[in-house]
Design a protein around this motif. Structure first.
Motif, PDB file in Angstrom:
ATOM      1  N   LEU A  11       0.720  -1.104  -0.206  1.00  0.00           N
ATOM      2  CA  LEU A  11       0.070   0.005   0.161  1.00  0.00           C
ATOM      3  C   LEU A  11       0.833   1.026  -0.158  1.00  0.00           C
ATOM      4  CD1 LEU A  11      -2.951  -0.995   2.534  1.00  0.00           C
ATOM      5  CD2 LEU A  11      -2.897  -0.771   0.103  1.00  0.00           C
ATOM      6  N   GLY A  12       1.913   0.991   0.632  1.00  0.00           N
ATOM      7  CA  GLY A  12       2.764   2.288   0.916  1.00  0.00           C
ATOM      8  C   GLY A  12       3.384   2.536  -0.748  1.00  0.00           C
ATOM      9  N   LEU A  13       3.759   1.820  -1.328  1.00  0.00           N
ATOM     10  CA  LEU A  13       4.503   1.981  -2.850  1.00  0.00           C
ATOM     11  C   LEU A  13       3.324   2.344  -3.815  1.00  0.00           C
ATOM     12  CD1 LEU A  13       6.176  -1.533  -3.485  1.00  0.00           C
ATOM     13  CD2 LEU A  13       7.206   0.775  -2.873  1.00  0.00           C
ATOM     14  N   THR A  18       3.980   8.002   5.282  1.00  0.00           N
ATOM     15  CA  THR A  18       3.498   8.661   6.299  1.00  0.00           C
ATOM     16  C   THR A  18       4.749   9.605   7.169  1.00  0.00           C
ATOM     17  OG1 THR A  18       1.972   7.224   6.972  1.00  0.00           O
ATOM     18  CG2 THR A  18       2.404   8.884   8.421  1.00  0.00           C
ATOM     19  N   VAL A  19       4.098  10.908   6.782  1.00  0.00           N
ATOM     20  CA  VAL A  19       5.357  11.935   7.426  1.00  0.00           C
ATOM     21  C   VAL A  19       4.851  12.563   8.884  1.00  0.00           C
ATOM     22  CG1 VAL A  19       6.182  14.289   7.111  1.00  0.00           C
ATOM     23  CG2 VAL A  19       5.752  12.842   5.269  1.00  0.00           C
ATOM     24  N   SER A  20       5.702  12.544   9.794  1.00  0.00           N
ATOM     25  CA  SER A  20       5.305  12.741  11.273  1.00  0.00           C
ATOM     26  C   SER A  20       4.454  13.886  11.247  1.00  0.00           C
ATOM     27  CB  SER A  20       6.435  12.903  12.084  1.00  0.00           C
ATOM     28  OG  SER A  20       5.960  13.180  13.285  1.00  0.00           O
ATOM     29  N   ALA A  21       3.344  13.886  11.898  1.00  0.00           N
ATOM     30  CA  ALA A  21       2.267  15.105  12.056  1.00  0.00           C
ATOM     31  C   ALA A  21       2.366  16.026  13.125  1.00  0.00           C
ATOM     32  CB  ALA A  21       0.881  14.529  12.001  1.00  0.00           C
ATOM     33  N   THR A  22       3.874  15.571  13.953  1.00  0.00           N
ATOM     34  CA  THR A  22       3.661  16.377  15.227  1.00  0.00           C
ATOM     35  C   THR A  22       4.185  18.076  14.885  1.00  0.00           C
ATOM     36  OG1 THR A  22       4.376  14.471  16.473  1.00  0.00           O
ATOM     37  CG2 THR A  22       5.005  16.565  17.351  1.00  0.00           C
ATOM     38  N   LEU A  23       3.484  18.889  15.258  1.00  0.00           N
ATOM     39  CA  LEU A  23       3.813  20.232  14.899  1.00  0.00           C
ATOM     40  C   LEU A  23       4.483  20.777  16.197  1.00  0.00           C
ATOM     41  CD1 LEU A  23       0.513  21.487  13.961  1.00  0.00           C
ATOM     42  CD2 LEU A  23       2.448  20.565  12.499  1.00  0.00           C
ATOM     43  N   ILE A 427       8.248   9.445  -8.303  1.00  0.00           N
ATOM     44  CA  ILE A 427       7.823   8.348  -7.767  1.00  0.00           C
ATOM     45  C   ILE A 427       8.824   7.491  -7.317  1.00  0.00           C
ATOM     46  CG2 ILE A 427       8.145   7.473 -10.183  1.00  0.00           C
ATOM     47  CD1 ILE A 427       5.235   6.834  -7.841  1.00  0.00           C
ATOM     48  N   PHE A 428      10.209   7.497  -7.535  1.00  0.00           N
ATOM     49  CA  PHE A 428      11.190   6.747  -7.059  1.00  0.00           C
ATOM     50  C   PHE A 428      11.440   7.039  -5.827  1.00  0.00           C
ATOM     51  CE2 PHE A 428      11.490   6.719 -11.966  1.00  0.00           C
ATOM     52  CZ  PHE A 428      11.610   5.497 -12.107  1.00  0.00           C
ATOM     53  N   VAL A 429      11.616   8.448  -5.427  1.00  0.00           N
ATOM     54  CA  VAL A 429      11.800   8.782  -4.054  1.00  0.00           C
ATOM     55  C   VAL A 429      10.655   8.481  -3.212  1.00  0.00           C
ATOM     56  CG1 VAL A 429      12.209  10.662  -2.484  1.00  0.00           C
ATOM     57  CG2 VAL A 429      13.169  10.595  -4.864  1.00  0.00           C
ATOM     58  N   ILE A 430       9.550   8.610  -3.604  1.00  0.00           N
ATOM     59  CA  ILE A 430       8.502   8.235  -2.958  1.00  0.00           C
ATOM     60  C   ILE A 430       8.380   6.773  -2.623  1.00  0.00           C
ATOM     61  CG2 ILE A 430       5.740   8.055  -2.667  1.00  0.00           C
ATOM     62  CD1 ILE A 430       5.788  10.658  -4.497  1.00  0.00           C
ATOM     63  N   MET A 431       8.459   5.967  -3.447  1.00  0.00           N
ATOM     64  CA  MET A 431       8.694   4.393  -3.229  1.00  0.00           C
ATOM     65  C   MET A 431       9.907   4.182  -2.470  1.00  0.00           C
ATOM     66  SD  MET A 431       7.920   3.020  -7.378  1.00  0.00           S
ATOM     67  CE  MET A 431       7.839   1.366  -7.018  1.00  0.00           C
ATOM     68  N   GLY A 432      11.024   4.455  -2.708  1.00  0.00           N
ATOM     69  CA  GLY A 432      12.290   4.358  -1.585  1.00  0.00           C
ATOM     70  C   GLY A 432      11.763   4.711  -0.258  1.00  0.00           C
ATOM     71  N   ARG A 433      11.031   5.621  -0.062  1.00  0.00           N
ATOM     72  CA  ARG A 433      10.651   5.816   1.345  1.00  0.00           C
ATOM     73  C   ARG A 433       9.891   4.869   2.009  1.00  0.00           C
ATOM     74  NH1 ARG A 433       9.612  12.436   0.180  1.00  0.00           N
ATOM     75  NH2 ARG A 433      11.904  13.096   0.090  1.00  0.00           N
ATOM     76  N   ALA A 434       8.854   4.398   1.067  1.00  0.00           N
ATOM     77  CA  ALA A 434       7.903   3.381   1.539  1.00  0.00           C
ATOM     78  C   ALA A 434       8.586   2.082   1.838  1.00  0.00           C
ATOM     79  CB  ALA A 434       6.861   3.237   0.480  1.00  0.00           C
ATOM     80  N   VAL A 435       9.583   1.852   0.981  1.00  0.00           N
ATOM     81  CA  VAL A 435      10.401   0.590   1.174  1.00  0.00           C
ATOM     82  C   VAL A 435      11.060   0.715   2.668  1.00  0.00           C
ATOM     83  CG1 VAL A 435      12.484  -0.756   0.440  1.00  0.00           C
ATOM     84  CG2 VAL A 435      10.702   0.102  -1.039  1.00  0.00           C
TER      85      VAL A 435
END
Length: 443
Positions: A11-13, A18-23, A427-435
């Protein structure tokens, strides 16, 4: 458990990392009520008082400022706002000649009240009546203006009430357009109201009325600053000396405080009231004193108290500038969703000013940063986003001084913006972060 982690990875790919939502933020709210702010620093002989910045509405000083008290002829500031509004809307013109109705005429003949004696057979321009209302607090004149706007005293009072309600003022009691008691205006009295009903409002609400008036119709100062003027009644003239004796050339003028408005109010129940404004070195404040001692028309108490209050503000506080594009420690970045960078720097969008006690500086201000949720997705500002957008709000406070405002804010709130475009990751950066996230969770 492993299947669940694999499903999450897939699903993440396709979807999100998810990025931390802490403000981030450095302090919580300072829980200090405005009506106790600075009250021990200055001893005023009044029932209530307030001093505010005319532009921002910052409450610099307060004493019982939330207590509703009689405001007498300061009520005319509300009426005059509606008159100026009618002129702006084209419903009235300055040179329009207005007839005098029976009720307004009768009041204007009462020499125990502040008046210019109107003649029943005459008509008067809106400008004449406006000037008499502000300079000489002429009760019959403002009643005549009210009829010109709304057709009757009652209808105009209803407009006054609606106006105050639209500004969020909830403590007002309004029965007459002039500030006289309901039993002093003959056939114009408000129906189903007590005979002795009178207009009441808190010092805080009166300051808000004045702030709105100066913001929307700053030209009012051209009239409220007039010390003396003659009212032409056709066959005679009435010398009008402004009841604001702090104006240049009058009894309580003070060269260090160039007061140029606004309005006094006096009655047995109110005592001596005064809503004033002064612009010293380009820094305009509004002050309100309610219930100063009143011992006849020559009493100077309200002006003495106002002078003390104004001097206190200018002598004990510094008008401090916060520059545009300024950032604050521990409140200077927000998370980004699917951006090339996972954080965006947050800075103030515009320059602003704040009154701080003289022993304080901007280094005493602590910031809390709140993100603009309309721009958020999965806990971060969604990329891409152009620069100079409202990405959040920076709230500034200091433990040494409550920062409260007429609009109810308990902090100095500034728009946070991004000075650089937030670019979206490929897209490659996004997928890499998900991995990476998958394996971090897995192990």
């Amino acid at each position: 458990m492993l299947l669940k982690k694999i499903k999450k990875f897939l699903l993440g790919l396709v979807a999100t990392a998810t990025v931390s939502a802490t403000l981030v933020g450095s302090i919580g709210a300072v829980n200090v009520h405005a009506d106790t702010a600075n009250a021990g620093d200055l001893q005023l002989d009044t029932k209530a008082a307030i001093a505010v910045d005319a532009k921002s509405g910052q409450i610099i000083y307060g004493k019982n400022e939330n207590q509703a008290l009689p405001i007498a002829s300061m009520s005319k500031l509300i009426s005059i706002y509606l008159v100026l509004q009618a002129i702006k809307q084209g419903k009235l013109s300055w040179d329009k000649k207005v007839p005098v109705d029976d009720t307004s005429y009768a009041v204007s003949q009462n020499t125990t009240l502040s008046n210019v004696p109107l003649k029943k057979e005459n008509t008067y321009t809106v400008r004449q009546l406006y000037q008499a209302s502000l300079i000489y607090s002429a009760n019959g004149a403002v009643m005549t203006l009210a009829n010109a706007v709304s057709g009757s005293q009652v209808a105009f009072v209803d407009k006054m009430r609606a106006l105050l309600k639209s500004w969020g003022i909830k403590d007002a009691e309004i029965y007459t357009v002039s500030g006289l008691g309901n039993n002093e205006i003959g056939n114009g009295k408000y129906p189903n109201a007590p005979e002795n009903a009178e207009n009441k409002m808190s010092a805080k609400s009166m300051a808000l009325v004045s702030q709105k008036l100066l913001a929307d119709y700053p030209e009012i100062l051209k009239t409220t600053s007039i010390a003396r003027m003659k009212f032409n009644n056709g066959t005679s003239e009435t010398e009008m000396e402004n009841w604001n004796w702090m104006l240049k050339g009058l009894a309580k003028a003070y060269s260090d405080l160039p007061v140029d408005g606004l309005k006094t109010g006096t009655s047995d129940s109110a005592g001596a009231d005064f809503t004033a404004t002064v612009n010293k070195n380009g820094r305009r404040i509004i002050t309100v004193v309610l219930g100063a001692p009143h011992n006849g028309d020559t009493d100077l108490s309200r002006f003495v108290q106002t002078q003390k209050l104004m001097s206190y503000v200018y002598n004990n506080f510094t008008y401090t500038t916060l520059k545009a594009h300024e950032s604050f420690k521990n409140a200077n970045q927000l998370p980004v969703y699917h951006g090339k960078k996972l954080k965006v720097k947050a800075v103030t969008k515009n320059a602003t000013n704040v009154w701080l006690k003289k022993d304080l500086s901007t280094s005493n201000l602590k910031a809390t940063l709140t993100g603009n949720k309309k721009l958020y997705k999965n806990g971060g500002i969604e990329a891409p986003l152009n620069k100079n957008k409202k990405i959040g709000t920076i709230s500034l406070q200091t433990k040494q001084q409550p920062l409260t405002y007429l609009n109810g804010d308990t902090a100095l709130k500034l728009t946070a913006t991004n000075t650089k475009k937030i670019e979206k990751a490929n897209i490659f950066v996004i997928m890499g972060r998900a991995v990476k996230e998958f394996f971090t969770d897995l192990f």
